[in-house]
Write a protein that holds these residues in place. Structure first.
Motif, PDB file in Angstrom:
ATOM      1  N   TYR A 135      36.268  49.052  53.873  1.00  0.00           N
ATOM      2  CA  TYR A 135      37.250  49.005  52.788  1.00  0.00           C
ATOM      3  C   TYR A 135      38.598  48.512  53.295  1.00  0.00           C
ATOM      4  O   TYR A 135      39.280  47.730  52.630  1.00  0.00           O
ATOM      5  N   VAL A 138      38.573  44.953  53.494  1.00  0.00           N
ATOM      6  CA  VAL A 138      38.685  44.366  52.161  1.00  0.00           C
ATOM      7  C   VAL A 138      40.144  44.244  51.743  1.00  0.00           C
ATOM      8  O   VAL A 138      40.594  43.185  51.297  1.00  0.00           O
ATOM      9  N   VAL A 142      42.437  40.982  50.805  1.00  0.00           N
ATOM     10  CA  VAL A 142      43.005  40.685  49.501  1.00  0.00           C
ATOM     11  C   VAL A 142      44.464  40.254  49.640  1.00  0.00           C
ATOM     12  O   VAL A 142      44.925  39.367  48.918  1.00  0.00           O
ATOM     13  N   GLN A 149      48.145  32.877  46.462  1.00  0.00           N
ATOM     14  CA  GLN A 149      48.184  32.576  45.025  1.00  0.00           C
ATOM     15  C   GLN A 149      49.618  32.584  44.512  1.00  0.00           C
ATOM     16  O   GLN A 149      49.995  31.747  43.683  1.00  0.00           O
TER      17      GLN A 149
ATOM     18  N   LEU B 213      33.964  29.104  49.954  1.00  0.00           N
ATOM     19  CA  LEU B 213      34.928  30.113  50.388  1.00  0.00           C
ATOM     20  C   LEU B 213      35.489  31.000  49.272  1.00  0.00           C
ATOM     21  O   LEU B 213      35.458  32.223  49.391  1.00  0.00           O
ATOM     22  N   VAL B 217      34.838  35.450  48.649  1.00  0.00           N
ATOM     23  CA  VAL B 217      35.742  36.582  48.443  1.00  0.00           C
ATOM     24  C   VAL B 217      35.360  37.356  47.180  1.00  0.00           C
ATOM     25  O   VAL B 217      35.252  38.587  47.189  1.00  0.00           O
ATOM     26  N   VAL B 254      46.625  31.523  37.526  1.00  0.00           N
ATOM     27  CA  VAL B 254      46.900  32.067  38.865  1.00  0.00           C
ATOM     28  C   VAL B 254      46.630  33.559  38.896  1.00  0.00           C
ATOM     29  O   VAL B 254      45.944  34.069  39.786  1.00  0.00           O
ATOM     30  N   LEU B 258      43.591  36.084  40.823  1.00  0.00           N
ATOM     31  CA  LEU B 258      43.811  37.300  41.617  1.00  0.00           C
ATOM     32  C   LEU B 258      43.107  38.512  41.037  1.00  0.00           C
ATOM     33  O   LEU B 258      42.840  39.474  41.743  1.00  0.00           O
ATOM     34  N   ALA B 261      39.860  40.301  42.695  1.00  0.00           N
ATOM     35  CA  ALA B 261      40.056  40.925  44.003  1.00  0.00           C
ATOM     36  C   ALA B 261      40.970  42.141  43.904  1.00  0.00           C
ATOM     37  O   ALA B 261      40.675  43.205  44.463  1.00  0.00           O
ATOM     38  N   VAL B 262      42.076  41.997  43.181  1.00  0.00           N
ATOM     39  CA  VAL B 262      43.046  43.097  43.108  1.00  0.00           C
ATOM     40  C   VAL B 262      42.450  44.291  42.362  1.00  0.00           C
ATOM     41  O   VAL B 262      42.539  45.432  42.820  1.00  0.00           O
ATOM     42  N   ALA B 265      39.924  46.097  44.548  1.00  0.00           N
ATOM     43  CA  ALA B 265      40.548  46.897  45.613  1.00  0.00           C
ATOM     44  C   ALA B 265      41.143  48.178  45.040  1.00  0.00           C
ATOM     45  O   ALA B 265      40.983  49.264  45.606  1.00  0.00           O
TER      46      ALA B 265
END
Lengths: 609, 278
Positions: A135, A138, A142, A149, B213, B217, B254, B258, B261-262, B265
């Motif tokens: 984790y 991970v 991120v 981005q 790639l 992710v 954009v 994200l 992934a965000v 998490a």
């Protein structure tokens, strides 16, 4: 009430060399490296210099990866992102505001502040109780994605995918930058080298080797990691800042996750946890790839990738350590001998024996459980357990397998475990405290399966176990460790005292159990939880443990709770027995009464409903 | 509205196809295969080869699957089987393999963006709206992949052994299951699935050496929130993929990039089991 005892055997320092000798070695090496940096610009062509300037800055960043991953066990892909934050702080300030010394200082400050804040947030996200290393990987993965981005979405402000170029920046000549970056790199490397060999470095190794045990020694592992991450982020950010100043260019590639993995590759190839390995590895690989990749553009990457895979599979310690060992073997025998003789004679390890003045009151229970329950979904593992244990009581918890004994221990020592009920240690409720918080209330716990720090030495483990009572130095290693009387006695009677220099992995099973007990006792707990302390021990060892426990109980007034399957042992040492069966407390009374009760006989022969 | 709905469903389908190969490997071996991205890329180049020789575009799918299986079994035997007790090192080693394979692709096919022919093209009319036929086809593909996985796991002997290894490997070994063989089969199957997924997504975009790639992710995050359950993966794909589409549509592309992934998490921080329910 402290008397000093001089032990006659080996010392505890990491390298076996006295502090002043180690500092001398570091100073000489640092001086030599600085001399090389000084001479560099006079013998190297400008292209090589510029390659090396970049390599120095990447080496600093690789160093931060090494401290996080090699030393502390946090596999991170985020250091590239912090490098990028530093680089963009410089690029944005110089592009949009312009360059003066004032703006530069402001941008540097911003770079460090932002990266430390981000690191604190990432750490908070990554290092909660029970987070797996996967984790953590991970979350650190991120971060660079988010940063890149954001850069892309910044449009003209951040220069989007092409980055920012050609801004005014502090200008130095090529040799000036070479000296500047080289000096910083050498000094930081020296600091890191000293740091990871200090007592604080041992603490980080302990967190890497066995986080659970560290927590039960009272080390707040999450905070340790978060703080380390914040400082490493600041360093990486500093490197990125200088990088932007040198090249007057910043691009998203300086923040992305591929860059972060590249750093990890350098560290792995050089030798994780060695400081010198990653630095030398980074400089060497950067330098080599600057030349070779122009001759063999594609093949070079394949070679690096293939070597990386091979190193990970067959040589996880990296390339530097084996080379170093081979070189050390070729040292003149005389030199090696003097080093050894110093190791044996210069140090007299001092073990302080302090008797602890008991502060526990005898009128309130040392440990009190009120209707403690634990559920896994619909499965009720513990149901309304009430136990009061006074100081000076030695209580055995017995019950067949699956009765909930170990679960009960876990509920007592970790505030997040139980589903209901209250637990008080020395009159203070454990609420939802973490293991380290409960350790601070005066609780010490040993585990069913011996839980230690495999790569550390016995003496280092003992020092760690004193964590609540001393601050580990970030530079030095202590040559003595203060142990409470009880721990000292176990140390002497088991003969572990003669093996202070031994690596824990090499100890026999019985010694490991003894060491764990000594470590728990070193915390000077007033409540002791022991999960099968005699499992796998010989008869003689068992008798000894029994003697020690009754001694702790009668002389120091400790409240001791132990889980045990060996009824003879229980009968011999305990003053009171608690019987658990299917998550319920069914008997609680003096040993003889409980052992002879029909109910216990039935449970153990399996006839009770 | 319908358009948005179809976007969500097809995005979820694509994510499911792309992640399932990673999931099966993670479920059985408890390691994350960071070469997953390059496997997707290899699948893309399989389609390119098929286009180049002017074969039937449908042929790219079995080709990609077979190539992936072969590659996967070689990698498992030579590299991965040494790393089962070092899951973090397994991440690094597979990433290193990805670098090597990616570079070989560049040497073989060049760096430039290329296009492969898809088996189906154009849009079809659906309740008055036009929608890409191929994207709709992907829904069927994802159901087929899920169905095939289900059949393999529930209906075959090796599937039963695989489930046993997922649940309790020491016990499975004690019962005489050759877990080393299960691992070999799983990894090559997972790699094959990854390459197949690469062939599936190629008609949607172009082929280039780094095409895998970004998917790596997303797939990585989805697998971590799904544990080892395909049902959890499906719900994760719909919820997180849906969030991604909504964020891209209503906020900005954009932020959309994200979102997955965000959110994943954060979800793991709040609920470590993620979408798994047991």
């Amino acid at each position: 009430m402290t008397r000093l005892v001089t032990g006659a055997d080996a010392n505890h320092t990491y390298l076996g060399l006295p502090l002043h000798v180690r500092f001398k070695a570091v100073s000489i090496l640092t001086g030599l490296a600085l001399l090389v940096v000084l001479i560099g610009p006079f013998v190297l062509d400008p292209y090589t210099q510029s390659v090396l300037i970049r390599a120095f800055l990447l080496a600093i960043t690789a160093l931060t990866v090494d401290l996080l991953w090699g030393t502390t066990g946090i596999l991170t892909f985020a250091q590239g992102a912090f490098f990028g934050i530093g680089a963009y702080a410089a690029g944005l300030m110089f592009t949009h505001v312009g360059y003066t010394v004032g703006t530069m200082m402001l941008a540097l400050l911003a770079a460090i502040a932002v990266s430390m804040l981000v690191a604190a947030f990432v750490g908070w996200l990554a290092f909660w109780q029970g987070a797996t290393p996967l984790y953590v990987a991970v979350v650190t993965l991120v971060l660079p994605i988010v940063v890149v981005q954001l850069i892309y979405s910044g449009g003209a402000f951040t220069g989007s995918s092409s980055g920012l170029v050609g801004f005014d920046a502090p200008s130095l000549s090529m040799s000036g930058w070479f000296w500047f970056t080289g000096t910083i790199m050498v000094l930081l490397t020296a600091c890191a080298w000293v740091f990871i060999r200090s007592d604080y470095g041992r603490k980080l190794n302990a967190v890497r080797d066995n986080e659970t045990r560290s927590r039960y020694l009272g080390i707040p592992t999450s905070n340790v990691k978060i703080i380390l991450m914040m400082f490493m982020a600041a360093l990486a950010s500093l490197a990125g800042f200088i990088y932007a100043c040198v090249g007057t260019i910043v691009a998203p590639e300086h923040a992305d996750f591929v860059f972060g993995t590249e750093l990890v590759i350098y560290v792995a190839l050089g030798g994780r946890g060695t400081v010198l390995g990653p630095v030398i590895g980074t400089i060497g690989l950067e330098w080599a790839s600057a030349y070779v990749s122009s001759i063999l553009p594609f093949v070079w990457t394949i070679i690096i990738g293939a070597i990386f895979v091979v190193v990970i599979v067959v040589l996880p310690e990296g390339l530097l350590p084996p080379i170093w060992r081979a070189l050390a073997r070729r040292l003149p025998a005389r030199l090696a001998n003097t080093a050894k003789s110093k190791r044996a004679t210069v140090f007299h390890p001092l073990v302080e024996i302090g008797a602890k003045s008991s502060t526990t009151s005898l009128t309130q229970p040392a440990l009190s459980l009120t209707s403690v329950t634990k559920r896994y979904g619909h499965l009720q593992v513990l149901n309304g357990i009430d136990i009061q244990i006074m100081p000076g009581e030695l209580v055995g918890i017995v019950g067949p397998n699956g009765a909930g004994k170990t679960t009960l221990m876990r509920c007592i020592s970790d505030g997040m475990e139980r589903s209901g009920g209250t637990i008080k240690v020395n009159g203070k409720s454990i609420d939802h405290k973490s293991p380290e918080g409960i350790t601070a209330l005066g609780l010490g716990r040993s585990f069913q399966n011996t839980s230690l720090f495999g790569s550390l030495r016995v003496s280092e483990c003992l020092r760690l176990a004193r964590y609540p009572h001393y601050k580990p130095s970030k530079i030095d290693t202590a040559d003595r460790v203060g142990l409470p009387l009880a721990a000292m006695e176990v140390l002497e009677s088991t003969g572990l005292q003669a093996q202070l220099q031994e690596q824990v992995n090499n100890l026999p099973h019985g010694m490991k159990r003894a060491l764990e007990l000594i470590m728990v006792l070193s915390l000077e707990p007033s409540v002791l939880l022991l999960d099968e302390p005699t499992a796998g021990l010989t008869k003689a060892d068992r008798l000894m443990i029994g003697r020690i426990l009754t001694d702790l109980q009668t002389r120091l007034g400790l409240a001791i709770v132990l889980i045990e399957h060996d009824f003879d042992f229980v009968k011999q040492v305990c003053s009171r027995l608690v019987v658990l069966h299917r998550g319920e407390l069914i008997l609680d009374g003096p040993v003889q009464e409980v052992v002879n009760s029909d109910l216990v006989q039935e449970i153990y022969s399996g006839h009770v409903e | 509205m319908l358009y948005l709905f179809l976007d969500i469903i097809t995005t979820a389908a694509i994510l499911f196809i792309v992640s399932s190969g990673l999931l099966i490997i993670f479920g059985v071996m408890k390691i994350i295969n960071f070469a997953h991205g390059v496997f997707l890329t290899i699948g893309g180049y399989s389609s390119l080869v098929v286009t180049h020789f002017d074969w039937n575009p449908w042929f790219s799918m079995p080709l990609a699957f077979v190539v992936g299986c072969l590659l996967g079994s070689v990698i498992e035997r030579t590299v991965l089987r040494f790393l089962y007790h070092r899951p973090l090192d397994a991440i690094l080693a597979t990433w290193g393999l990805g670098i090597v394979l990616g570079q070989l692709i560049i040497i073989g096919f060049g760096r430039e963006v290329q296009f492969a022919a898809g088996p189906v093209s154009g849009a079809m009319e659906l309740f008055g709206d036009f929608y890409s036929k191929y994207r709709l086809l992907l829904i069927i593909f994802s159901v087929l992949v899920a169905g095939a996985m289900w059949l393999l796991l529930k209906g075959t002997r090796i599937g039963l052994q695989t489930r046993a290894v997922i649940m309790n490997e020491p016990l499975a070994r004690g019962l005489g299951i050759n877990s080393s063989r299960v691992r070999l089969i799983t990894f090559s199957f997972g790699a094959g699935l990854a390459c197949l997924a690469g062939a599936f997504i190629t008609p949607l975009s172009s082929v280039d050496p780094n095409m895998g790639l970004p998917w790596l992710v997303s797939a990585f995050m989805l697998v971590l929130v799904s544990g080892n359950s395909f049902l959890a993966l499906a719900s994760a794909c719909i919820v997180l993929g849906g969030a991604q589409v909504l964020a891209s549509t209503y906020i900005s592309p954009v932020i959309g990039g994200l979102t997955l992934a965000v959110l994943a998490a954060l979800l793991l921080r709040i609920r470590p089991k993620g979408f798994a329910y047991d």
